[in-house]
Motif scaffolding. Sequence first.
Motif, mmCIF file in Angstrom:
data_model
loop_
_atom_site.group_PDB
_atom_site.id
_atom_site.type_symbol
_atom_site.label_atom_id
_atom_site.label_comp_id
_atom_site.label_asym_id
_atom_site.label_seq_id
_atom_site.Cartn_x
_atom_site.Cartn_y
_atom_site.Cartn_z
ATOM 1 N N LEU A 204 49.155 -32.680 99.994
ATOM 2 C CA LEU A 204 50.347 -31.938 100.401
ATOM 3 C C LEU A 204 50.284 -30.599 99.676
ATOM 4 C CD1 LEU A 204 54.008 -33.298 100.608
ATOM 5 C CD2 LEU A 204 53.424 -30.908 100.256
ATOM 6 N N THR A 218 46.248 -32.116 104.623
ATOM 7 C CA THR A 218 46.943 -33.156 105.379
ATOM 8 C C THR A 218 48.345 -32.698 105.757
ATOM 9 O OG1 THR A 218 45.762 -34.739 103.956
ATOM 10 C CG2 THR A 218 47.484 -35.621 105.404
ATOM 11 N N PHE A 219 49.045 -32.097 104.789
ATOM 12 C CA PHE A 219 50.380 -31.546 105.009
ATOM 13 C C PHE A 219 50.456 -30.189 104.320
ATOM 14 C CE2 PHE A 219 50.845 -36.193 104.381
ATOM 15 C CZ PHE A 219 51.276 -36.565 105.645
ATOM 16 N N GLU A 220 51.340 -29.336 104.809
ATOM 17 C CA GLU A 220 51.545 -28.036 104.173
ATOM 18 C C GLU A 220 53.013 -27.650 104.261
ATOM 19 O OE1 GLU A 220 50.105 -23.359 104.625
ATOM 20 O OE2 GLU A 220 48.779 -24.991 105.264
ATOM 21 N N VAL A 221 53.558 -27.181 103.138
ATOM 22 C CA VAL A 221 54.942 -26.711 103.085
ATOM 23 C C VAL A 221 54.966 -25.398 102.316
ATOM 24 C CG1 VAL A 221 55.978 -29.016 103.230
ATOM 25 C CG2 VAL A 221 55.388 -28.049 100.980
ATOM 26 N N THR A 227 59.199 -30.955 100.533
ATOM 27 C CA THR A 227 58.390 -32.177 100.485
ATOM 28 C C THR A 227 59.170 -33.405 100.936
ATOM 29 O OG1 THR A 227 58.935 -32.508 98.143
ATOM 30 C CG2 THR A 227 56.911 -31.311 98.642
ATOM 31 N N ILE A 230 58.617 -34.166 104.534
ATOM 32 C CA ILE A 230 57.328 -34.803 104.814
ATOM 33 C C ILE A 230 57.377 -36.289 104.483
ATOM 34 C CG2 ILE A 230 54.876 -34.843 104.209
ATOM 35 C CD1 ILE A 230 55.674 -32.353 105.763
#
Length: 236
Positions: A204, A218-221, A227, A230
């Motif tokens: 992340l 995998t994830f991006e913020v 978070t 997510i």
Amino acid sequence: MKPFTHLFFDLDGTLWDFERNSTETLYELYHELDLQTTGVPEFTIFFSDYHLINENLWTAYKRHEITKELLSIGRFVQTLALYGINDENLAMRMSRLYIERSPSKTNLLPCVNEVLEALKPHYRMHIITNGFSEIQSRKLRICGLDRYFDTLITSDEAGVNKPNPAIFDYALKKAGADAAESLMIGDEPEADIEGARLAGIAQLYINLNDKPTIQPPTFEVKSLCETLKILSTSLS
């Protein structure tokens, strides 16, 4: 079933506001030691020069090219040398005071306590950091963040630095976790995100400064505050 049971967090720049805490400490030392009278220029110039030298030496340390002792003192020796000041005693004093005081700063990134409080009942949480063991443990304790985390993994302890996959493997073993059930949360595209990817751990990426990653995470913020969106499926 939860997709993840273990969360691994970076510390500096992800939870602990390294830039603000470091700047405050250096500003205090600049005035307390009356550096301007020794030939050091105004604080903004001093800080900019120090910041660049510190980054370069940290890169060398991560590559195992220098020791942590040389990093700690060398960043001040080299900064002072830019202004024709060759005073090793002053550099050593600055290094000692910086190491003593910086970990006592308590500025955190936005939403840190809110996010960790929400996640704690649902996950086992850990810190994995390239920082020095004695300093990072003090930061966690003084900020009151130690209560959220089961384990602290440092590059000192593991013998390798992020992004080397070996430190992530070491962290998994210490935490009693499997890569498939783990998520790495951090702000550094290479050290945190690429390192975790190479170790087979989901990532992340907290992209605070629009830095590209080597491979898509995998994830991006954009901030830690996001978070919970997510991980919201697990918070029930």
